[in-house]
Design a protein around this motif. Sequence first.
Motif, mmCIF file in Angstrom:
data_model
loop_
_atom_site.group_PDB
_atom_site.id
_atom_site.type_symbol
_atom_site.label_atom_id
_atom_site.label_comp_id
_atom_site.label_asym_id
_atom_site.label_seq_id
_atom_site.Cartn_x
_atom_site.Cartn_y
_atom_site.Cartn_z
ATOM 1 N N PRO A 148 30.597 -24.962 -62.618
ATOM 2 C CA PRO A 148 31.568 -24.441 -61.649
ATOM 3 C C PRO A 148 32.775 -25.358 -61.523
ATOM 4 O O PRO A 148 32.632 -26.576 -61.428
ATOM 5 N N PRO A 149 33.981 -24.803 -61.522
ATOM 6 C CA PRO A 149 35.174 -25.631 -61.366
ATOM 7 C C PRO A 149 35.302 -26.177 -59.953
ATOM 8 O O PRO A 149 34.657 -25.682 -59.011
ATOM 9 N N ALA A 150 36.153 -27.181 -59.787
ATOM 10 C CA ALA A 150 36.323 -27.827 -58.486
ATOM 11 C C ALA A 150 36.786 -26.834 -57.431
ATOM 12 O O ALA A 150 36.373 -26.924 -56.256
ATOM 13 N N GLU A 151 37.632 -25.876 -57.812
ATOM 14 C CA GLU A 151 38.096 -24.894 -56.825
ATOM 15 C C GLU A 151 36.935 -24.043 -56.306
ATOM 16 O O GLU A 151 36.902 -23.686 -55.127
ATOM 17 N N ALA A 152 35.988 -23.695 -57.191
ATOM 18 C CA ALA A 152 34.824 -22.937 -56.744
ATOM 19 C C ALA A 152 34.031 -23.733 -55.719
ATOM 20 O O ALA A 152 33.565 -23.188 -54.703
ATOM 21 N N VAL A 153 33.867 -25.014 -55.962
ATOM 22 C CA VAL A 153 33.140 -25.865 -55.017
ATOM 23 C C VAL A 153 33.863 -25.897 -53.683
ATOM 24 O O VAL A 153 33.243 -25.820 -52.613
ATOM 25 N N ALA A 154 35.202 -25.992 -53.708
ATOM 26 C CA ALA A 154 35.971 -26.057 -52.472
ATOM 27 C C ALA A 154 35.900 -24.743 -51.690
ATOM 28 O O ALA A 154 35.730 -24.744 -50.464
ATOM 29 N N VAL A 155 36.032 -23.605 -52.392
ATOM 30 C CA VAL A 155 35.947 -22.311 -51.707
ATOM 31 C C VAL A 155 34.540 -22.101 -51.154
ATOM 32 O O VAL A 155 34.353 -21.591 -50.040
ATOM 33 N N SER A 156 33.525 -22.501 -51.916
ATOM 34 C CA SER A 156 32.145 -22.407 -51.445
ATOM 35 C C SER A 156 31.942 -23.235 -50.180
ATOM 36 O O SER A 156 31.305 -22.783 -49.219
ATOM 37 N N GLU A 157 32.493 -24.427 -50.167
ATOM 38 C CA GLU A 157 32.395 -25.278 -48.975
ATOM 39 C C GLU A 157 33.045 -24.605 -47.773
ATOM 40 O O GLU A 157 32.496 -24.605 -46.665
ATOM 41 N N ALA A 158 34.213 -24.001 -47.982
ATOM 42 C CA ALA A 158 34.914 -23.344 -46.883
ATOM 43 C C ALA A 158 34.133 -22.143 -46.348
ATOM 44 O O ALA A 158 34.001 -21.961 -45.121
ATOM 45 N N MET A 159 33.589 -21.323 -47.251
ATOM 46 C CA MET A 159 32.865 -20.129 -46.803
ATOM 47 C C MET A 159 31.522 -20.507 -46.191
ATOM 48 O O MET A 159 31.138 -19.995 -45.123
ATOM 49 N N GLY A 160 30.781 -21.404 -46.837
ATOM 50 C CA GLY A 160 29.482 -21.797 -46.300
ATOM 51 C C GLY A 160 29.598 -22.442 -44.938
ATOM 52 O O GLY A 160 28.805 -22.158 -44.026
#
Length: 514
Positions: free
Chosen positions: A437-449
Motif C-alpha cells: 500500500p502506498p503512503a497515501e493509502a495509509v494516511a487516508v486509512s488513518e483518517a477514516m479509521g
Amino acid sequence: MTGRTPAPEIRTTSGTVRGRVADGMAVFRGIPFAQPPVGPLHLAPPAPALPWDGVREALSFGPTPPQSLGLGFGSGPESPSDSDEWLTVNVWSPDPSGSARLPVMVWIYGGAFLVGSSDGPTYDGTALARRGTVVVTFNHRVGAEGYGHFEGAVPNRALLDQVAALEWVRDNIAGFGGDPGRVTVFGESAGAGAIAALLAMPRAAGLFHRAVAQSVPGTVFSPALAADVGASVAGELGLPATRDALAPVSPKALRDAADAVLGKITQYGARWGRIAHAHLPFAPVVDGEVLPRSPWEALRAGRSRDIELIAGHTRDEARLFTVMAGRYGKVTQEEADTTLARFAPGREGAAAYRAGHPEADPTTMQDLVMSDWLFRMPSLHLAEAHAMSGGTTYTYELAWGAPALGGVLGACHGLDVPLVFGTLRGGIATMVLGAEPPAEAVAVSEAMGSAWTAFAAHGDPGWARYRTEGRLTRVFAAEPHTVPYPHETSRHIWAQHAFSALELSQDADPVPSV
C-alpha cells in the motif's frame, strides 16, 4: 523464562468460550448466536443458540452461509465445512476483563444481498480494536435463504439474523469489555442497505445507538415484486413458492435455483424493471411487519432520529463493475443511452444528465448514472431524510483513488472497506491498492479509521454536521477537507426521487429507439 499469555475465557449466555491472544488483542471466532437454520428451522426466523457445557473453543470462523456462485466478481467462497452452523459472531477486544466498557463496533458485510461472510483478511478487527473499541463481525443468511419471499415464510430473514446478532451483543458484550450502551453498527453496500432497513425496523429499536452506512443501495422491494422473484426461484425447482414446499429443499439446492434465475435475469426485465438489468434479484422487502416502510420514508417521518448517523459513498462507485466486466473505455453511445433510459429518474433526468455533463464520454456517463442510482443518491437521501427529521447526521465521500491497474478504478465501490478496517494487505486490498500500500493509502486509512472510532466513542467524527442548508460533507482525499456536497448536478437531478419500494413493472423496457 517468559510466561505465555493465558487464553482468555468469557462466560456468555449460552456457555463459556475460549479465544486466543493475537497481535495484542483477545480474539474469539465462531461463537453461535443462533441455531443452524436448517431442518425444521429452514426458512424460519433465527432461534436462540442452544447452550453447551464446558468450555467451547472459539478459535475458527464459523462456516459461511450458502453463497451465490453466479455473481461473477465478488462471489463468496464456499465453506469447506459441512457444518450448517452459519450464524456465528466474532469478537476482537483490547481489554476482555469486562471492566473497560469500550465502545462497540458491529460490522455488517455487503455482497449484493447474494454473497458475504465475516471471515477473510479484509474484515479483521485488529486495527480498529487497537484504537480502543470492541469489534464484532458476524454471519447472516444471504440470497434466497436470507431474502427470498415465499408464502408462509417470515420475510427478511437476513435482517432478523442481524437483529439476533445485535441481541447477542446487547446480552454478552460487557463480558468482552464492551459497553452495550454504546453500540455502533457499520456496513458497506448491501450491509449499508441492511443498516438503513434496521433504522426503520421496530424490532431493532434500542439495539444500537449510532450507525455508519457506507454506500447505501437504493433497492428495497414491494411484496409483489419480491414474491414474483420468489416464484421464479421456486419454479426452477418445479415447486410452488411456499415455505411448506421449499422447507425440505436443501439450502444449496435453493441457492442453485436462485443462481439459475440470476443467470437469465434480464429476461425478466419487463416485469422486474431496473433490478433485472442491474442483476439484483434480492433486497430487503417492505413487508409491512418486519420492515414496515422504506428506510427513506421511515427516516423522513422521524424514525430513529435519536440515533446518530454517518452516511456516505465513494466518488466512482460503479467504476469497479465497469472495469471488472472489461468494459472500461469500451461502452458505446447506444449502451450509455440505454443506461440513461433505464436508470435515470425519467426522461427529464436523462436529459439533465446530458445537459449537466456535455463532455462525458459513454463510459463516464454510464458510470455516473449507475453510481448515482445504485449508491450515491440513496446514501445522500438517507442522510437528508435523517437530518430533515432532526437527527444528528454526518456525510462523507471517499475521493482518493485506488492506484492499482494504472489508476482506472478511481475511488471505486468497496475501496473504503479496507481503508476503514486498516486491512491494507491481502483480500480486496491487494486488488485495489497493490501488493504494497502506498503512503497515501495509509494516511487516508488513518483518517477514516480514526473518524469512525471517534464517532463510535462519542458521536463526533471530527467534521461539521450535515444540514440541508449548507450540506457540509467530509471528503477523504490525500488531504481530507470539508466542503458543500460535491455533486450538485446529481443532487438536483434526483431531488424529487423518493426511493420507495420497487414494484412489479407493467411497462415496456424504456430503451431509446436507435
